[in-house]
Design a protein around this motif. Structure first.
Motif, PDB file in Angstrom:
ATOM      1  N   MET A   1       1.062  13.525  -3.136  1.00 44.46           N
ATOM      2  CA  MET A   1       1.770  12.606  -2.256  1.00 44.46           C
ATOM      3  C   MET A   1       0.860  12.196  -1.109  1.00 44.46           C
ATOM      4  SD  MET A   1       4.565  11.298  -2.744  1.00 44.46           S
ATOM      5  CE  MET A   1       4.807  12.554  -4.016  1.00 44.46           C
ATOM      6  N   ILE A   2       0.900  10.938  -0.713  1.00 46.04           N
ATOM      7  CA  ILE A   2       0.063  10.469   0.384  1.00 46.04           C
ATOM      8  C   ILE A   2       0.928   9.802   1.445  1.00 46.04           C
ATOM      9  CG2 ILE A   2      -1.911  10.111  -1.151  1.00 46.04           C
ATOM     10  CD1 ILE A   2      -1.371   7.082  -0.895  1.00 46.04           C
ATOM     11  N   ILE A   3       0.373   9.697   2.641  1.00 46.37           N
ATOM     12  CA  ILE A   3       0.988   8.932   3.720  1.00 46.37           C
ATOM     13  C   ILE A   3       0.213   7.631   3.844  1.00 46.37           C
ATOM     14  CG2 ILE A   3       1.464   8.838   6.187  1.00 46.37           C
ATOM     15  CD1 ILE A   3       1.757  11.868   6.152  1.00 46.37           C
ATOM     16  N   LEU A   4       0.911   6.530   3.696  1.00 48.10           N
ATOM     17  CA  LEU A   4       0.237   5.239   3.740  1.00 48.10           C
ATOM     18  C   LEU A   4      -0.172   4.886   5.159  1.00 48.10           C
ATOM     19  CD1 LEU A   4       2.370   2.934   1.377  1.00 48.10           C
ATOM     20  CD2 LEU A   4       0.232   4.110   0.865  1.00 48.10           C
ATOM     21  N   SER A   5      -1.329   4.259   5.274  1.00 46.83           N
ATOM     22  CA  SER A   5      -1.757   3.721   6.560  1.00 46.83           C
ATOM     23  C   SER A   5      -1.066   2.382   6.800  1.00 46.83           C
ATOM     24  CB  SER A   5      -3.271   3.519   6.576  1.00 46.83           C
ATOM     25  OG  SER A   5      -3.637   2.442   5.719  1.00 46.83           O
ATOM     26  N   LYS A   6      -1.065   1.948   8.038  1.00 45.30           N
ATOM     27  CA  LYS A   6      -0.422   0.677   8.375  1.00 45.30           C
ATOM     28  C   LYS A   6      -1.054  -0.493   7.622  1.00 45.30           C
ATOM     29  CE  LYS A   6       1.074   2.308  12.898  1.00 45.30           C
ATOM     30  NZ  LYS A   6       0.937   2.186  14.375  1.00 45.30           N
ATOM     31  N   ASN A   7      -2.318  -0.346   7.257  1.00 46.91           N
ATOM     32  CA  ASN A   7      -2.996  -1.413   6.518  1.00 46.91           C
ATOM     33  C   ASN A   7      -2.417  -1.615   5.124  1.00 46.91           C
ATOM     34  OD1 ASN A   7      -4.772  -1.860   8.647  1.00 46.91           O
ATOM     35  ND2 ASN A   7      -6.269  -0.390   7.869  1.00 46.91           N
TER      36      ASN A   7
END
Length: 260
Positions: A1-7
């Motif tokens: 699982m990852i946390i998406l960056s605002k980009n």
């Protein structure tokens, strides 16, 4: 699982807007950087996502039969439960309703809700109030004197009073200098502002909420924002008020809250 960056948030917006009938306002609040939050995803090109606010409200969407993601969802719930933190999960469709039931059994209770979006262009009459009352835009000073939508309320949903006054708005009614009725944006984004409304118990039944909500809606229309109204389908008084204000054709969706 990852946390998406605002980009990478644009990919999330495309995923939910192409596949979800009702996207809660708070999800856009996070994606539009109006409020602090987090977007969990199965990859940088996500098929399944979970958008969460710092207050513990989440929206799940995308591919339902994603075992690794669903295991993560259960782990997140257990972490928050052990810390006695809020966990409110908004479902994106009936398929997710079934998955959530399978994952959490009786730990979470399903609540059915309506979501209204105000799609009219005509504003309400601005001659709204008798002389002994006044309507004012909500400010830091008025928040400090409010018993309902006070500093704790805005800290919970907006992170701070300062963030609310910078990106949100609301209107209140005063009688003899006291705040007696308020209509504020519990969540807001570039496109939407979701109404939260409360009248002091000594002033209920006089139609004051209707008046303050009209001022809120007028502000939205003047600034190119769509007002939203969400409530439980069992909340008959809230539904009546929404209809009086011109909200109609609601979408139905489900949320899941910790069963106590």
């Amino acid at each position: 699982m990852i946390i998406l960056s605002k980009n990478d948030f644009d990919k999330t917006i495309n995923l939910i807007e192409n596949n979800v009938k009702t996207v809660p306002t708070f999800a856009y609040s996070v994606l539009n950087n109006y409020m602090s939050g987090v977007v969990y995803a199965d990859s940088k090109n996500p098929e399944t996502i979970l958008i969460g606010t710092e207050s513990g409200i989440y929206f799940v969407a995308g591919k339902e039969n994603n075992q690794e993601f669903n295991e993560f969802l259960c782990e997140l719930y257990n972490q928050r439960k052990n810390k006695e933190l809020r966990f409110t999960l908004f479902s994106s469709n009936e398929y997710w309703d079934r998955i959530i039931h399978e994952l959490f059994k009786d730990n979470l209770k399903q609540i059915n809700r309506y979501s209204y979006i105000y799609d009219k262009k005509q504003s309400h009459d601005k001659k709204l109030i008798a002389n002994e009352y006044s309507i004012r835009k909500i400010s830091e000073e008025l928040i400090a004197s409010s018993s309902e939508f006070n500093e704790d309320y805005y800290n919970e949903y907006w992170g701070s009073v300062a963030n609310f006054t910078a990106k949100g708005f609301g209107y209140c009614m005063l009688h003899r200098g006291e705040v007696i009725c308020e209509c504020t944006s519990i969540f807001a984004s570039l496109q939407f502002s979701e109404i939260d409304i409360e009248t002091h118990k000594d002033y209920r039944g006089q139609g004051l909420g209707l008046i303050v909500a009209k001022a809120f809606i007028n502000h939205c229309l003047e600034n190119g924002i769509k007002p939203r109204w969400d409530c439980d389908i069992s909340n008959a008084s809230s539904i009546r008020l929404a209809e009086k204000l011109g909200f109609d054709n609601p979408s139905e969706y489900s949320i899941f809250v910790k069963n106590v």
